[in-house]
Design a protein around this motif. Structure first.
Motif, mmCIF file in Angstrom:
data_model
loop_
_atom_site.group_PDB
_atom_site.id
_atom_site.type_symbol
_atom_site.label_atom_id
_atom_site.label_comp_id
_atom_site.label_asym_id
_atom_site.label_seq_id
_atom_site.Cartn_x
_atom_site.Cartn_y
_atom_site.Cartn_z
ATOM 1 N N ARG A 120 0.833 -1.207 0.000
ATOM 2 C CA ARG A 120 0.000 0.000 0.000
ATOM 3 C C ARG A 120 0.867 1.258 0.000
ATOM 4 O O ARG A 120 0.498 2.280 -0.583
ATOM 5 N N PHE A 121 2.034 1.162 0.638
ATOM 6 C CA PHE A 121 2.941 2.310 0.622
ATOM 7 C C PHE A 121 3.493 2.551 -0.783
ATOM 8 O O PHE A 121 3.641 3.702 -1.208
ATOM 9 N N ASP A 122 3.763 1.488 -1.524
ATOM 10 C CA ASP A 122 4.183 1.637 -2.919
ATOM 11 C C ASP A 122 3.101 2.347 -3.726
ATOM 12 O O ASP A 122 3.379 3.240 -4.537
ATOM 13 N N GLN A 123 1.879 1.937 -3.498
ATOM 14 C CA GLN A 123 0.760 2.559 -4.209
ATOM 15 C C GLN A 123 0.656 4.044 -3.852
ATOM 16 O O GLN A 123 0.379 4.886 -4.711
ATOM 17 N N PHE A 124 0.878 4.351 -2.595
ATOM 18 C CA PHE A 124 0.870 5.745 -2.136
ATOM 19 C C PHE A 124 1.964 6.548 -2.830
ATOM 20 O O PHE A 124 1.722 7.668 -3.305
ATOM 21 N N LEU A 125 3.168 5.972 -2.917
ATOM 22 C CA LEU A 125 4.280 6.670 -3.568
ATOM 23 C C LEU A 125 4.034 6.869 -5.056
ATOM 24 O O LEU A 125 4.538 7.828 -5.647
ATOM 25 N N ARG A 126 3.231 5.982 -5.636
ATOM 26 C CA ARG A 126 2.917 6.117 -7.065
ATOM 27 C C ARG A 126 1.800 7.131 -7.317
ATOM 28 O O ARG A 126 1.432 7.367 -8.472
ATOM 29 N N GLY A 127 1.261 7.703 -6.242
ATOM 30 C CA GLY A 127 0.288 8.765 -6.424
ATOM 31 C C GLY A 127 -1.102 8.500 -5.905
ATOM 32 O O GLY A 127 -1.969 9.382 -5.966
ATOM 33 N N ASN A 128 -1.351 7.288 -5.389
ATOM 34 C CA ASN A 128 -2.669 6.979 -4.835
ATOM 35 C C ASN A 128 -2.719 7.442 -3.390
ATOM 36 O O ASN A 128 -2.336 6.721 -2.470
ATOM 37 N N ASN A 129 -3.186 8.633 -3.174
ATOM 38 C CA ASN A 129 -3.193 9.235 -1.836
ATOM 39 C C ASN A 129 -4.134 8.524 -0.874
ATOM 40 O O ASN A 129 -4.024 8.673 0.349
ATOM 41 N N GLN A 130 -5.046 7.729 -1.414
ATOM 42 C CA GLN A 130 -6.006 7.018 -0.583
ATOM 43 C C GLN A 130 -5.519 5.630 -0.184
ATOM 44 O O GLN A 130 -6.211 4.918 0.548
ATOM 45 N N ALA A 131 -4.336 5.251 -0.617
ATOM 46 C CA ALA A 131 -3.838 3.899 -0.357
ATOM 47 C C ALA A 131 -3.500 3.676 1.103
ATOM 48 O O ALA A 131 -3.534 2.545 1.589
ATOM 49 N N ILE A 132 -3.162 4.764 1.808
ATOM 50 C CA ILE A 132 -2.881 4.640 3.234
ATOM 51 C C ILE A 132 -3.723 5.669 3.993
ATOM 52 O O ILE A 132 -4.099 6.707 3.456
ATOM 53 N N THR A 133 -4.014 5.362 5.250
ATOM 54 C CA THR A 133 -4.917 6.186 6.042
ATOM 55 C C THR A 133 -4.201 7.404 6.616
ATOM 56 O O THR A 133 -2.978 7.517 6.569
ATOM 57 N N ALA A 134 -4.969 8.276 7.211
ATOM 58 C CA ALA A 134 -4.406 9.475 7.837
ATOM 59 C C ALA A 134 -3.457 9.104 8.975
ATOM 60 O O ALA A 134 -2.389 9.717 9.139
ATOM 61 N N GLU A 135 -3.826 8.104 9.779
ATOM 62 C CA GLU A 135 -2.946 7.668 10.870
ATOM 63 C C GLU A 135 -1.655 7.064 10.331
ATOM 64 O O GLU A 135 -0.576 7.267 10.896
ATOM 65 N N GLU A 136 -1.752 6.315 9.247
ATOM 66 C CA GLU A 136 -0.563 5.721 8.642
ATOM 67 C C GLU A 136 0.342 6.794 8.060
ATOM 68 O O GLU A 136 1.579 6.694 8.155
ATOM 69 N N LYS A 137 -0.259 7.839 7.511
ATOM 70 C CA LYS A 137 0.531 8.972 7.020
ATOM 71 C C LYS A 137 1.226 9.687 8.163
ATOM 72 O O LYS A 137 2.379 10.118 8.032
ATOM 73 N N GLU A 138 0.557 9.807 9.298
ATOM 74 C CA GLU A 138 1.169 10.425 10.467
ATOM 75 C C GLU A 138 2.330 9.568 10.972
ATOM 76 O O GLU A 138 3.371 10.089 11.379
ATOM 77 N N GLY A 139 2.148 8.252 10.928
ATOM 78 C CA GLY A 139 3.236 7.359 11.307
ATOM 79 C C GLY A 139 4.432 7.504 10.381
ATOM 80 O O GLY A 139 5.591 7.484 10.837
ATOM 81 N N TYR A 140 4.169 7.674 9.111
ATOM 82 C CA TYR A 140 5.239 7.911 8.132
ATOM 83 C C TYR A 140 5.944 9.230 8.431
ATOM 84 O O TYR A 140 7.181 9.322 8.364
ATOM 85 N N HIS A 141 5.181 10.239 8.798
ATOM 86 C CA HIS A 141 5.768 11.531 9.153
ATOM 87 C C HIS A 141 6.698 11.388 10.367
ATOM 88 O O HIS A 141 7.815 11.920 10.370
ATOM 89 N N LEU A 142 6.251 10.638 11.375
ATOM 90 C CA LEU A 142 7.092 10.420 12.558
ATOM 91 C C LEU A 142 8.333 9.619 12.192
ATOM 92 O O LEU A 142 9.430 9.893 12.692
ATOM 93 N N PHE A 143 8.164 8.621 11.348
ATOM 94 C CA PHE A 143 9.273 7.776 10.892
ATOM 95 C C PHE A 143 10.367 8.634 10.266
ATOM 96 O O PHE A 143 11.566 8.384 10.471
ATOM 97 N N LYS A 144 9.953 9.665 9.543
ATOM 98 C CA LYS A 144 10.933 10.552 8.902
ATOM 99 C C LYS A 144 11.497 11.570 9.884
ATOM 100 O O LYS A 144 12.718 11.765 9.953
ATOM 101 N N THR A 145 10.637 12.213 10.646
ATOM 102 C CA THR A 145 11.106 13.309 11.499
ATOM 103 C C THR A 145 11.965 12.819 12.667
ATOM 104 O O THR A 145 12.867 13.531 13.109
ATOM 105 N N TYR A 146 11.701 11.603 13.160
ATOM 106 C CA TYR A 146 12.514 11.073 14.251
ATOM 107 C C TYR A 146 13.872 10.564 13.770
ATOM 108 O O TYR A 146 14.763 10.329 14.580
ATOM 109 N N GLY A 147 14.012 10.378 12.462
ATOM 110 C CA GLY A 147 15.293 9.960 11.923
ATOM 111 C C GLY A 147 15.413 8.484 11.601
ATOM 112 O O GLY A 147 16.493 8.010 11.222
ATOM 113 N N CYS A 148 14.322 7.712 11.736
ATOM 114 C CA CYS A 148 14.364 6.282 11.382
ATOM 115 C C CYS A 148 14.811 6.104 9.934
ATOM 116 O O CYS A 148 15.519 5.148 9.587
#
Length: 261
Positions: A120-148
């Motif tokens: 689903r993350f691949d689909q999101f990266l290809r432009g399907n903004n609905q492939a992952i939920t708002a919470e999953e997007k927030e988790g991705y944001h934390l994954f990046k901002t925390y330095g993972c």
């Protein structure tokens, strides 16, 4: 006649056996946790300590290592030649038939086919903004901002660099019972700066492959993330933040041969 590659790398359970340490030849126990065989062709080195440069090297090593196959090519070739099906199949593909080189090539070629695209993350990266939920997007944001993402990036979200386990704290001293396997890359190079250094694992399909780390010490992703935050990032994450990162990690589960894992 007791184990196969699939004993530790079961394709029906995420490419792992879900044991802390695998049961190898003659009941021996492996020194480290078995990582997934899925997407193994994208790793820049093989094994936790990176002792093998290619899948072919890894196949040869696994055949001979005492706490894995504990065999040799003469024994393997003799057994395979007793199978008319194998003799026929190898004869159709390899002019030389069944040899150590052809066996190695066949296994490594198969392993390179074990990629799991279209998460689903691949689909999101290809432009399907609905492939992952708002919470999953927030988790991705934390994954990046925390330095993972500093270590977990690239095609398989890792698997392309070495890193010390315990940058911001002494994981091994706190855990106790240090073993030779804990020395990581040091066992390959003998360089002191490589002590406790390991290949960063890829995170594709990570929710399917507990327990985690080379020592299998983390039974759950929640435990693994808390340990990573403490010893790699110097942070203490709330349960809420950890749960959001886990939600993101669930989006990394892909498909094998067109079917969801």
């Amino acid at each position: 006649n007791s184990i196969s590659c699939a004993s530790c790398h079961n394709l029906n359970t995420g490419g792992v056996d879900k044991l802390i340490h695998s049961v190898a030849s003659n009941g021996m126990i492996t020194a480290v946790n078995s990582p997934t065989v899925f997407n193994s062709g994208f790793n820049f080195k093989l094994d936790w300590n990176g002792q093998f440069d290619t899948l072919e090297d890894h196949v040869n090593g696994a055949i001979h290592t005492p706490d894995r196959m504990d065999s040799n090519w003469a024994e393997v070739i003799e057994k395979l030649k007793k199978s008319p099906d194998y003799v026929k199949a190898f004869g159709q593909v390899y002019d030389e038939g069944i040899t150590d080189e052809s066996i190695t090539d066949a296994i490594a070629t198969f392993e390179r086919s074990l990629y799991t695209p279209n998460s689903r993350f691949d689909q999101f990266l290809r432009g399907n903004n609905q492939a992952i939920t708002a919470e999953e997007k927030e988790g991705y944001h934390l994954f990046k901002t925390y330095g993972c993402i500093s270590c977990h990036q690239g095609v398989i979200v890792g698997g392309n660099l070495f890193q010390k386990f315990g940058i911001m704290g002494d994981y091994f001293s706190d855990r106790g019972k240090i073993t030779t396997a804990d020395f990581g890359r040091f066992n390959v190079t003998g360089n002191e700066e490589d002590r406790y250094v390991f290949k960063v694992p890829g995170l594709r399909n990570i929710t399917l492959t507990p327990p985690y780390f080379h020592d299998g010490a983390a039974e759950t992703l929640k435990q693994a993330i808390a340990v990573m935050a403490k010893y790699q990032l110097g942070r203490e994450l709330s349960t809420e933040k950890i749960d959001l990162i886990i939600k993101f990690l669930t989006t990394l589960t892909g498909e094998y041969q067109g079917k969801p894992l």
